[in-house]
Structures are given as C-alpha cells and as structure tokens.
Design a protein around this motif. Structure first.
Motif, PDB file in Angstrom:
ATOM      1  N   GLY A 189       0.815  -1.210   0.000  1.00 49.07           N
ATOM      2  CA  GLY A 189       0.000   0.000   0.000  1.00 49.07           C
ATOM      3  C   GLY A 189       0.850   1.262   0.000  1.00 49.07           C
ATOM      4  N   VAL A 190       1.946   1.259   0.779  1.00 49.18           N
ATOM      5  CA  VAL A 190       2.861   2.414   0.795  1.00 49.18           C
ATOM      6  C   VAL A 190       3.528   2.581  -0.568  1.00 49.18           C
ATOM      7  N   LEU A 191       3.881   1.459  -1.204  1.00 47.72           N
ATOM      8  CA  LEU A 191       4.439   1.520  -2.554  1.00 47.72           C
ATOM      9  C   LEU A 191       3.432   2.132  -3.525  1.00 47.72           C
ATOM     10  N   LEU A 192       2.180   1.750  -3.408  1.00 48.36           N
ATOM     11  CA  LEU A 192       1.122   2.340  -4.232  1.00 48.36           C
ATOM     12  C   LEU A 192       1.032   3.845  -4.028  1.00 48.36           C
ATOM     13  N   PHE A 193       1.147   4.268  -2.777  1.00 48.63           N
ATOM     14  CA  PHE A 193       1.088   5.694  -2.458  1.00 48.63           C
ATOM     15  C   PHE A 193       2.220   6.449  -3.151  1.00 48.63           C
ATOM     16  N   THR A 251       3.083   9.682 -10.227  1.00 49.62           N
ATOM     17  CA  THR A 251       2.193   9.830 -11.381  1.00 49.62           C
ATOM     18  C   THR A 251       1.480  11.177 -11.355  1.00 49.62           C
ATOM     19  N   ALA A 252       1.030  11.583 -10.180  1.00 57.97           N
ATOM     20  CA  ALA A 252       0.325  12.864 -10.057  1.00 57.97           C
ATOM     21  C   ALA A 252       1.246  14.034 -10.378  1.00 57.97           C
ATOM     22  N   PHE A 282       5.374  12.709 -20.253  1.00 57.83           N
ATOM     23  CA  PHE A 282       4.147  12.159 -20.840  1.00 57.83           C
ATOM     24  C   PHE A 282       4.216  10.636 -20.915  1.00 57.83           C
ATOM     25  N   VAL A 283       5.352  10.109 -21.370  1.00 55.57           N
ATOM     26  CA  VAL A 283       5.504   8.649 -21.471  1.00 55.57           C
ATOM     27  C   VAL A 283       5.382   8.004 -20.096  1.00 55.57           C
ATOM     28  N   LEU A 284       6.052   8.588 -19.097  1.00 61.80           N
ATOM     29  CA  LEU A 284       6.000   8.035 -17.749  1.00 61.80           C
ATOM     30  C   LEU A 284       4.601   8.158 -17.155  1.00 61.80           C
ATOM     31  N   PRO A 325       0.215   4.495 -14.518  1.00 61.88           N
ATOM     32  CA  PRO A 325      -1.081   3.982 -14.044  1.00 61.88           C
ATOM     33  C   PRO A 325      -1.268   2.486 -14.254  1.00 61.88           C
ATOM     34  N   PHE A 326      -0.687   1.937 -15.315  1.00 66.85           N
ATOM     35  CA  PHE A 326      -0.805   0.500 -15.554  1.00 66.85           C
ATOM     36  C   PHE A 326       0.099  -0.282 -14.598  1.00 66.85           C
ATOM     37  N   VAL A 327       1.229   0.318 -14.220  1.00 64.39           N
ATOM     38  CA  VAL A 327       2.052  -0.268 -13.164  1.00 64.39           C
ATOM     39  C   VAL A 327       1.274  -0.260 -11.854  1.00 64.39           C
ATOM     40  N   ILE A 328       0.591   0.863 -11.592  1.00 63.92           N
ATOM     41  CA  ILE A 328      -0.219   0.962 -10.372  1.00 63.92           C
ATOM     42  C   ILE A 328      -1.305  -0.101 -10.368  1.00 63.92           C
TER      43      ILE A 328
END
Length: 418
Positions: free
Chosen positions: A133-137, A143-144, A196-198, A203-206
């Motif tokens: 979960g912390v990794l997701l954060f 990403t943001a 832009f690429v990143l 999001p797909f990694v997320i």
C-alpha cells in the motif's frame, strides 16, 4: 485466523467447460464473491479502498481519452489542452473529470491510510499488505506530479523546475541526474515527452500493484475495527452480496460528489496561475504544488539551516523523503500488542493530534515561504516525525490499554449493550 469457505463448484456444462479452460468465474467467486469472507463488523471507513479503486479507474479512462488529443511538446502542450476543452466533443468533461478525479483519488487514499493507522492494519500478519500500500502511495505521488507538469501552465512549469531541482542536492551526481531527467538544463520539449511517457505508463504499473495488494490482502483476510482476528464462522459474511451492496452505496455517494465538483466547482483545487502558459522568464509570486502534496512540501521547506556540514536543501530533501518512507516502517515502529485504537485511549489522543498536525502542515505548505508559516511548519514537522519515531515506539511501554474482548462477537455485543 482466516476461515475458508466452500470452494467454487460449476453448476452446468458451460461453466464446467469454461472453468476448466479459463477460470474467470472462479476468480470472481474467490476475490469478490461468496468465496471471500469478511468480518461482519466492518464500518464505512473500509469502503475507501474501493473508492480509491473507482477513482483510479476514472483516471485511467479519462487519461486515455486525453492522451488521444494531447500534444507532448513544450510549444503545443498548453494549447492542446485548451483545444481539448474547446473543440473536442465533451473534452471539457474529460479534462475536468481527470482533474477532479485526481483530487478525489488522493482524498480516498489518505482516508484509507489514516484508517489503517488508527485500526492497526499494518500489524502482523498484514505487514506485506501495508508495504504494498505504501508503494502504491509513492507510485501515485509520482504519477500525479508528472501529470500536473504536463499542463505546462505557469504553476506546472515552475513546480517541475523546483521538484526536479531537488535532484541537484545529491552529492557528485545530482546535477547529472537532474539534466538526465529533464533532458536539458531546464524543463523543455524533451521534458514534456519524457513526463508524458512516464505519466501514461505508471497507471498500468499501479494497476498491477493494486492486484498484488488485493492478492496479499486476500491471503491474510481483512482486518476489522476491533483488531481481533476472526475465530468463528458466525463472525464473517460473504463479500457478495453483503459488502458489495455496501460498496455500491458508497460508490453512489462518491460519484455524486464527483459529478457535483465536475459540473459546478471543477477548478476548486486548481491554481489560477496554471491557466497562464508557461513562461521560463516569469516566476510566479508563490510556487506551490497541488493540495495533496502540501504537507510534504511544508516538510521540505522546514529545513532552513546548514547542519553538520550538510546544506539545508539536502536536509529538506532527506526530510521530505523520510516523511513518505516512514509510513512503510510502521509495522516495526509500533510494537503494541493491541491493534485497534478503540482500546488504546492514549494512542487515540496522539493520533487525533497527528491528524490535526497533517492539516496544519498542509496549510503551511499552501502559504508563501515566509514567516510565520515556515516556523509553524517546523513545529508541525517536528511532531510529524515524533509521532512515528518517538511516540509510537515508546507508547506501548507506558500506555494502559482497555480490556480487549476475546472475540468479534463479544466486542459487538458490548457495543450493542452500551
């Protein structure tokens, strides 16, 4: 203890054929259906994980639509977004949905995390669930930031300039890393392309990490507000239909808030300066990131003095990094045998102060880098780190906890009687 429900049994020839070749119905049964048992006493705070997932879905859908029209160029990025707003069918709805969705995603994520802290969701045997979960954060924050920079307005440009400039504090190789990230000495066309690429890929990694997060959760089973492990079959209910129905109600409320913001207050979270095209020769009076970064931005600015031969800027970067990473250390910082804050009255007081401290940090991060906001941010940062690194490790040694019920059934009976 995790109770195992009866395994999925196909009911007819077609489902048996499909289950033998592609067990998608079995997967639904085990993950979201009657095959996954959850404690019957979960409250509404447990819905925010699903709400964060809904917000992430909105971000991916609207992001894909925006990517079809966005021009990843420093000369055309800002104009392409304005063109989307004006000339693409429902482009304004897609863009505003993406903007508002980002804020609601982080709102749901923060509530989800604070709920985890209060109810001890990071304690054994769910340490891996918490770490993922912390990794997701952290992935969501990256990403943001990348997406915010792509607007290429005044605030986006200078936020990218400031944040990427933090790489330069790394000894010996920092400036080379900054130039490599930007593709030059300052944000430029290469920067927009790379970001832009990143931003499109992460999001797909997320999504993949979310799948890992759900898998880890289902291996150990959900926690509950009492912090007591399930002991009897009567203490659990199937995910479907009980909590799916509850999630559906929460999703409806979430979408009502989302639509209200999109249609009536789409710019409530947006800085007006970001509607001005990026100008490298004109610095905004006050550079600040989006609201969900404000607490960490306040921590960054709180280090103003060189110490032990290390520049204040490097201390600020280290402090901001630690302010995020320290969440991953929670399973080892808090050794209290009692999980839930319900039965830890002293912890509850410190936790409420922690929530107020986060709000104060956010408020200070929004303000200009001047007094009294810097001094307030320093005191708030001090308590932030003290909560994790001092209070939580020491509290189990001195805290007198309430009597913990022996089972979920007993806990619920006491609450009902009260």
């Amino acid at each position: 203890m995790k109770l195992s429900p009866p395994p999925y049994q196909p009911k007819n020839t077609f489902t048996r054929w499909l289950d033998d070749r592609l067990p998608v119905i079995r997967l639904w049964h085990d993950v979201m259906g009657k095959g996954y048992l959850v404690p019957r006493n979960l409250n509404w705070l447990w819905n925010f994980g699903v709400l964060a997932g809904i917000a992430l879905t909105i971000q991916i859908i609207t992001g894909l639509a925006l990517a079809m029209h966005y021009v990843a160029s420093s000369n055309e990025a800002f104009n392409s977004i304005e063109a989307i707003m004006r000339y693409v069918g429902f482009g304004w709805l897609i863009r505003y949905g993406h903007m508002v969705g980002a804020s609601l995603f982080f709102a749901a994520l923060y509530i989800h995390m604070f709920r985890g802290v209060y109810y001890g969701s990071y304690k054994a045997p769910r340490e891996v669930v918490w770490l993922i979960g912390v990794l997701l954060f952290m992935l969501a924050m990256a990403t943001a930031f990348l997406g915010y920079s792509l607007v290429w307005g005044q605030m986006s440009y200078w936020a990218a300039q400031v944040i990427t400039g933090l790489f330069s504090v790394v000894p010996f190789v920092g400036e080379k890393i900054r130039i490599w990230v930007l593709g030059g000495f300052a944000p430029n066309a290469a920067t927009v392309n790379r970001f832009f690429v990143l931003h499109f890929t992460l999001p797909f990694v997320i999504l993949a990490v979310v799948g890992l997060h759900v898998w880890a959760l289902h291996r150990q089973g959900s926690g509950n507000p009492t912090g007591i492990e399930v002991k009897k079959a009567e203490e659990v209910v199937p995910m479907q239909p009980y909590y799916i129905a509850k999630d559906f109600v929460a999703i409806c409320v979430f979408l009502l808030i989302f639509c209200s913001l999109v249609f009536f207050y789409p710019n409530v979270f947006t800085d007006p300066d970001n509607y001005i095209p990026a100008n490298p020769f004109s610095t905004p009076a006050h550079i600040k990131p989006e609201w969900y970064f404000w607490p960490f931005y306040a921590v960054l600015r709180s280090f103003t003095v060189n110490f032990m031969g290390i520049p204040a800027k490097l201390w600020g970067v280290l402090g901001m990094g630690l302010s995020v990473l320290v969440w991953g250390l929670l399973p080892w910082l808090d050794n209290s045998p009692v999980r839930s804050g319900r039965y830890r009255p002293v912890f509850r007081c410190f936790f409420l102060l922690f929530l107020a401290d986060i709000l104060l940090l956010g408020f200070c991060g929004k303000q200009p880098a001047e007094e009294p906001w810097i001094r307030l941010g320093q005191w708030a940062s001090l308590y932030y780190f003290a909560f994790f690194l001092v209070i939580l490790p020491i509290l189990p040694l001195v805290e007198k906890t309430k009597a913990v019920p022996s089972s979920i059934e007993e806990a619920e009976k006491k609450r009902t009687d009260a």
